[in-house]
Design a protein around this motif. Structure first.
Motif, PDB file in Angstrom:
ATOM      1  N   UNK A 156     -16.378   3.928 -12.465  1.00  0.00           N
ATOM      2  CA  UNK A 156     -15.860   4.700 -13.639  1.00  0.00           C
ATOM      3  C   UNK A 156     -15.664   6.023 -13.178  1.00  0.00           C
ATOM      4  N   UNK A 157     -16.791   6.550 -12.542  1.00  0.00           N
ATOM      5  CA  UNK A 157     -16.830   7.950 -12.265  1.00  0.00           C
ATOM      6  C   UNK A 157     -15.893   8.479 -11.034  1.00  0.00           C
ATOM      7  N   UNK A 166     -37.055  16.275 -13.167  1.00  0.00           N
ATOM      8  CA  UNK A 166     -37.404  17.557 -13.619  1.00  0.00           C
ATOM      9  C   UNK A 166     -38.094  18.325 -12.563  1.00  0.00           C
ATOM     10  N   UNK A 167     -38.884  17.895 -11.819  1.00  0.00           N
ATOM     11  CA  UNK A 167     -39.535  18.523 -10.578  1.00  0.00           C
ATOM     12  C   UNK A 167     -39.054  18.456  -9.477  1.00  0.00           C
ATOM     13  N   UNK A 168     -38.376  17.608  -9.013  1.00  0.00           N
ATOM     14  CA  UNK A 168     -37.704  17.700  -7.595  1.00  0.00           C
ATOM     15  C   UNK A 168     -36.085  17.783  -7.744  1.00  0.00           C
ATOM     16  N   UNK A 169     -35.239  17.514  -8.667  1.00  0.00           N
ATOM     17  CA  UNK A 169     -34.031  17.440  -8.838  1.00  0.00           C
ATOM     18  C   UNK A 169     -33.703  18.340 -10.018  1.00  0.00           C
ATOM     19  N   UNK A 170     -33.904  19.368 -10.540  1.00  0.00           N
ATOM     20  CA  UNK A 170     -33.663  20.116 -11.673  1.00  0.00           C
ATOM     21  C   UNK A 170     -32.099  20.253 -12.115  1.00  0.00           C
ATOM     22  N   UNK A 171     -31.445  20.452 -11.092  1.00  0.00           N
ATOM     23  CA  UNK A 171     -29.783  20.371 -11.322  1.00  0.00           C
ATOM     24  C   UNK A 171     -29.431  19.193 -12.189  1.00  0.00           C
ATOM     25  N   UNK A 172     -29.733  18.056 -11.171  1.00  0.00           N
ATOM     26  CA  UNK A 172     -29.588  16.639 -11.599  1.00  0.00           C
ATOM     27  C   UNK A 172     -29.969  16.431 -13.243  1.00  0.00           C
ATOM     28  N   UNK A 222     -19.273  11.625  -9.629  1.00  0.00           N
ATOM     29  CA  UNK A 222     -19.954  10.647  -8.705  1.00  0.00           C
ATOM     30  C   UNK A 222     -21.459  10.763  -8.835  1.00  0.00           C
ATOM     31  N   UNK A 223     -21.570  11.889  -8.556  1.00  0.00           N
ATOM     32  CA  UNK A 223     -23.006  12.252  -8.375  1.00  0.00           C
ATOM     33  C   UNK A 223     -23.746  12.198  -9.648  1.00  0.00           C
ATOM     34  N   UNK A 224     -23.498  12.221 -10.663  1.00  0.00           N
ATOM     35  CA  UNK A 224     -24.206  12.308 -11.787  1.00  0.00           C
ATOM     36  C   UNK A 224     -24.442  10.598 -11.951  1.00  0.00           C
ATOM     37  N   UNK A 273     -17.590  12.954  -4.716  1.00  0.00           N
ATOM     38  CA  UNK A 273     -18.935  13.512  -4.370  1.00  0.00           C
ATOM     39  C   UNK A 273     -18.883  14.984  -4.114  1.00  0.00           C
ATOM     40  N   UNK A 274     -17.818  15.761  -4.667  1.00  0.00           N
ATOM     41  CA  UNK A 274     -17.908  17.297  -4.683  1.00  0.00           C
ATOM     42  C   UNK A 274     -17.053  17.831  -3.343  1.00  0.00           C
ATOM     43  N   UNK A 275     -16.374  16.530  -2.789  1.00  0.00           N
ATOM     44  CA  UNK A 275     -15.715  17.152  -1.512  1.00  0.00           C
ATOM     45  C   UNK A 275     -14.084  16.933  -2.005  1.00  0.00           C
ATOM     46  N   UNK A 276     -13.496  18.033  -1.635  1.00  0.00           N
ATOM     47  CA  UNK A 276     -11.982  18.006  -2.020  1.00  0.00           C
ATOM     48  C   UNK A 276     -11.064  17.013  -1.259  1.00  0.00           C
ATOM     49  N   UNK A 277     -10.459  16.147  -2.302  1.00  0.00           N
ATOM     50  CA  UNK A 277      -9.712  15.054  -1.458  1.00  0.00           C
ATOM     51  C   UNK A 277      -8.228  15.138  -1.754  1.00  0.00           C
ATOM     52  N   UNK A 278      -8.028  15.562  -2.789  1.00  0.00           N
ATOM     53  CA  UNK A 278      -6.489  15.910  -3.279  1.00  0.00           C
ATOM     54  C   UNK A 278      -6.364  17.366  -2.959  1.00  0.00           C
ATOM     55  N   UNK A 279      -4.866  17.514  -2.593  1.00  0.00           N
ATOM     56  CA  UNK A 279      -4.630  19.023  -1.969  1.00  0.00           C
ATOM     57  C   UNK A 279      -4.960  20.104  -3.065  1.00  0.00           C
TER      58      UNK A 279
END
Lengths: 196, 200
Positions: A144-145, A87-93, A34-36, A157-163
């Protein structure tokens, strides 16, 4: 009523991804999380907004025969802006979206809005159209994501929701999962349309 | 430069990292022009041609103008890459169209309507950018361009063959048309995933 309709048409009735099948490549490629999806949606919205604004302003100065190269040049300028800013402010994304940032230039959605809407309408309506289309594109990517991230890694969104005991369905984040998800979602939308 | 390296690039571009099914590039023509086998063949040929030419030209532009070490200006102009590449592809497509129209009217009739569409085919810009980010040399870039085009044509033809038969199949109403095409593409992607274990 018309301005509101220009804004809302992109969200459902003429949704760029599910209904008009525009901008499919990024929609499938970056929807692994979802983040991407949000990052890509925001980048494309910015580009479509700026290019619609500029093209609706200069539409009377562009000779008809070379209008498409002119549009592409305007779009490419804003894509470069997005590319360098991210590229300058959000390099991982920037890294995880990779080649699909420069490829916003050839996203059919943006050229289609320039050609079909901004070149025929005024500034105000073009901005509303761009915002609606950008939002529709972002929502489609997020939907879709959502499926792919929950099934493929058990998170949202990187939070675990399934056990923890849930065994991730790796296929969902691999390429085939993207094709299956968009195919089934399009089918679902067709089904809902029939009911109305 | 070793031959085995080139061989690896060819196999990788056609099967392992197939442009459509693994990299998700060029999906619009893949879904849009795959309804008939003849038009799929025409589109495929045009894409192979333009991709090869684009690989050559964009590599040269990057090497002689944009790159800070080898460029004739000596400045780091890589920030202009997106703009320079898309413009040169647009010019190239236009030029190819004019040349073919003059010299080979038969070929023009077959490819004509697909050529303008190729400018906005993300596979062409994609292969140009990948050639640079993968640090390919000139020969490798050309080989990568040709074989990526071949990979695209291969899956386009396979898809067209399947869709011609799908016309007569009984598909649930809601899935008719595009949705079923995507599900078929998913099955093909699943099959192509099998190549990802190939190692040399």
């Amino acid at each position: 009523m018309k301005p509101i309709a220009e804004f809302t048409k992109g969200i459902l009735k003429e949704n760029p991804v599910f209904v008009m099948a525009l901008g499919l490549c990024p929609a499938l490629a970056v929807s692994t999380s979802v983040e991407n999806a949000i990052g890509m949606g925001a980048a494309a919205t910015f580009v479509v907004l700026c290019s619609n604004l500029i093209i609706s302003l200069i539409k009377n100065f562009i000779p008809d025969k070379i209008r498409i190269p002119c549009y592409i040049l305007v779009i490419a300028t804003f894509v470069t802006v997005v590319d360098m800013t991210m590229n300058a402010y959000l390099p991982p994304l920037h890294k995880s979206l990779g080649i699909f940032i420069p490829l916003i230039v050839v996203n059919c959605l943006i050229l289609c809005r320039a050609e079909a809407f901004a070149s025929k309408n005024g500034v105000g309506l073009s901005i509303l159209d761009a915002l609606g289309m950008g939002l529709g594109f972002t929502l489609a990517l997020i939907s879709i994501a959502t499926f792919r991230e929950i099934l493929g890694s058990g998170t949202f969104l990187n939070m675990r929701i399934l056990p923890q005991s849930y065994k991730p369905m790796i296929m969902a984040i691999l390429p085939p999962g993207a094709f299956f998800t968009i195919g089934l979602l399009m089918g679902l939308i067709n089904l809902l349309k029939k009911k109305e | 430069m070793e031959i085995s390296n080139l061989f690896f690039i060819i196999i990788s571009a056609i099967f392992i990292n197939n442009f459509v099914l693994v990299r998700f590039l060029g999906l619009c023509p893949y879904i849009g022009v795959s309804k008939k086998l003849d038009s799929a063949l025409g589109m495929g040929m045009a894409v192979i041609f333009v991709m090869t030419m684009a690989s050559v030209f964009t590599w040269l532009i990057n090497h002689f103008f944009l790159s800070p070490e080898t460029g004739i200006f000596g400045y780091d102009l890589t920030f202009l890459r997106t703009i320079a590449f898309i413009l040169s592809i647009a010019v190239l497509v236009q030029f190819v169209e004019m040349v073919i129209r003059k010299s080979a009217p038969e070929l023009y009739k077959a490819l004509g309507i697909y050529l303008p569409l190729i400018t906005t085919n993300c596979a062409v810009l994609g292969v140009s950018i990948l050639n640079i980010t993968e640090n390919y040399n000139f020969i490798e870039a050309i080989v990568n361009g040709i074989s990526s085009g071949l990979g695209f044509t291969l899956v386009l033809l396979l898809m067209a063959g399947i869709r011609e038969r799908l016309e007569r199949a009984e598909v649930p109403k809601a899935l008719q048309g595009m949705p079923i095409a995507f599900i078929v593409a998913g099955c093909m992607a699943l099959a192509f995933l099998g190549f990802s274990g190939l190692k040399f």
